[in-house]
Write an enzyme that holds these catalytic residues in place. Structure first.
Site, PDB file in Angstrom:
ATOM      1  N   HIS A 145     -23.543 -22.886  -1.737  1.00  0.00           N
ATOM      2  CA  HIS A 145     -22.580 -21.901  -2.241  1.00  0.00           C
ATOM      3  C   HIS A 145     -22.712 -21.685  -3.754  1.00  0.00           C
ATOM      4  CE1 HIS A 145     -19.650 -25.586  -2.103  1.00  0.00           C
ATOM      5  NE2 HIS A 145     -20.304 -25.567  -3.249  1.00  0.00           N
ATOM      6  N   HIS A 159     -14.041 -26.138  -7.042  1.00  0.00           N
ATOM      7  CA  HIS A 159     -14.730 -26.545  -8.269  1.00  0.00           C
ATOM      8  C   HIS A 159     -13.772 -26.445  -9.446  1.00  0.00           C
ATOM      9  CE1 HIS A 159     -17.810 -25.227  -5.413  1.00  0.00           C
ATOM     10  NE2 HIS A 159     -18.645 -26.021  -6.035  1.00  0.00           N
ATOM     11  N   GLU A 212     -22.332 -32.972  -2.100  1.00  0.00           N
ATOM     12  CA  GLU A 212     -21.623 -31.922  -1.347  1.00  0.00           C
ATOM     13  C   GLU A 212     -22.023 -31.896   0.128  1.00  0.00           C
ATOM     14  OE1 GLU A 212     -20.937 -28.629  -4.922  1.00  0.00           O
ATOM     15  OE2 GLU A 212     -22.518 -28.296  -3.467  1.00  0.00           O
TER      16      GLU A 212
END
Lengths: 282, 135
Positions: free
Chosen positions: A12, A61, A242
């Site tokens: 992403h 984030h 992640e």
């Protein structure tokens, strides 16, 4: 009844969102990165495949969650979520509409199943959630399905273990299977693959390790479940952690899966871009 | 599967060129990171860019060393002082810089050299996995 029909993973990277928003996807730099999503874009809009709801696993984030509050697993339960302003203004993408009944059902079911979910209503969603939507659906007026956001802490250590993520995926599957509305539900795991955004080791890419990870989503998910955090960090860079989020997707699909499509490209900005489409095999 | 937390944390220090964002770092950098979050609002970005020092004076719990590193956009130093890249992203985004541009400043390479390295497969993990074992 609702049921899980497929699992998708995708990196992403924020620069991918910028490339879409600025109309740069046809540039030489970006062409090969986006080309690997053409198959998925066509597949996902066919009536037999099109999801009614996507449970979208991603990490925030430092957008909705700052250092004041760090939930390990947070499920968005409001009716809609606005794109976040991450420092350069919000992305010009549609508002994310939730299937709130399903989200609340999953929250309740998972808590009863001993997963202590954080429930969140007011939350802006950042590139972690909106970039995969852009990759799979392009630039529609409205997103073509409902989205249940599931934010995982992979920023402040320790993040959840891969095994914990996998088991949460199983609990989500049970929750979806017990939801009375007839819905096609996909689970997406996002982030990764190898990348490191800090220090002298920044720019680390480990294609061999990434490809084995992609292989073992089908061939040996047990290996991935047992992988300790230190292996992600050493082999796939500090932000490669992640990838534990992909195991929530994998756990939700059941024991056996069939790989329908994959794409791997180096580099999108600092990152090895990985994408796979799986469906339950039984 | 239960891991000893001390052993778990100690292993992180064995990775070359990497500062894992542990709670110890998070506590040290709390105010730097919260300051960065304030730049998610356009009116704050404008005030910050108009007078950075004055804006930082509104954050008395940020140390002088941290303030100097913020003013110098010394991201590598800021990581040592408890900053986290996703929080600091608000600072470089306000400057109109991308992750790639900001991250490359920590590597001793020019932006172009770093970008080219990424396009030719990125940095190999060979020799960069462990300080002790050197593999």
């Amino acid at each position: 009844m609702a049921h899980i029909t497929a699992g998708i993973t995708s990196s992403h990277v924020p620069a991918i969102g910028a490339a879409v928003d600025l109309g740069n996807t046809g540039e030489d730099y970006w062409k090969p990165a986006f080309a690997g999503f053409d198959w998925t874009k066509e597949w996902i809009m066919k009536p037999e495949n099109k999801p009614d709801v996507v449970i979208l696993v991603y990490n925030d984030h430092a957008s909705a969650f700052d250092m004041n509050l760090i939930p390990t697993f947070a499920i968005g339960c409001a009716d809609e979520f606005q794109p976040a302003d991450e420092g350069w203004g919000p992305r010009p993408v549609p508002v994310v509409k939730n299937h709130a009944d399903l989200a609340w059902h999953i929250a309740q079911s998972c808590i009863l199943d001993e997963f202590d979910m954080t429930i969140i209503n007011k939350m802006d969603v950042d590139h972690g959630l909106t970039v995969p939507l852009s990759l799979m659906f392009g630039q529609p007026e409205d997103w073509p399905c409902k989205v249940v956001p599931l934010a995982v802490n992979v920023v402040t250590y320790p993040p959840p273990s891969g095994n914990r993520c996998y088991n949460l995926g199983k609990a989500i599957r049970d929750a979806v299977d017990s939801f009375p509305e007839d819905l096609k539900v996909q689970v997406w795991g996002t982030g990764g693959m190898s990348h490191q955004l800090q220090g002298t080791r920044a720019g680390l890419i480990n294609a061999e390790w990434d490809k084995k990870f992609l292989d073992d989503l089908t061939a040996d998910p047990e290996r991935l479940r047992k992988m300790p955090h230190i292996e992600y960090l050493r082999e796939a860079g500090s932000e490669g952690i992640e990838l534990v989020m992909w195991l929530i997707m994998r756990g939700a699909l059941g024991d056996k899966v069939k790989e329908l499509h994959r794409h791997y490209h180096v580099a999108a900005s600092n990152t090895a871009l990985g994408h796979i489409v799986l469906e339950p095999a039984e | 599967m239960k891991q000893n937390i001390h052993e778990y944390l100690a292993e992180f220090d064995d990775i070359p060129g990497t500062r894992v964002y542990t709670t110890a770092r998070a506590r040290k950098g709390y105010w730097v990171n919260q300051f960065a979050m304030s730049l998610m609002k356009d009116e704050n970005r404008k005030r910050w860019l108009a007078d950075e020092k004055a804006y930082l004076d509104e954050w008395p719990k940020i140390t002088q060393e941290q303030k100097d590193a913020l003013l110098a956009r010394d991201y590598d130093k800021l990581l040592d002082l408890g900053g986290n890249i996703y929080f600091l992203a608000k600072v470089f985004s306000t400057d109109g810089k991308s992750y790639l541009q900001a991250v490359s400043t920590m590597t001793g390479m020019s932006v172009d050299d770093y970008r080219n390295m990424m396009l030719s497969g990125g940095r190999s993990p060979e020799g960069l996995r462990s300080k002790k074992k050197g593999y």
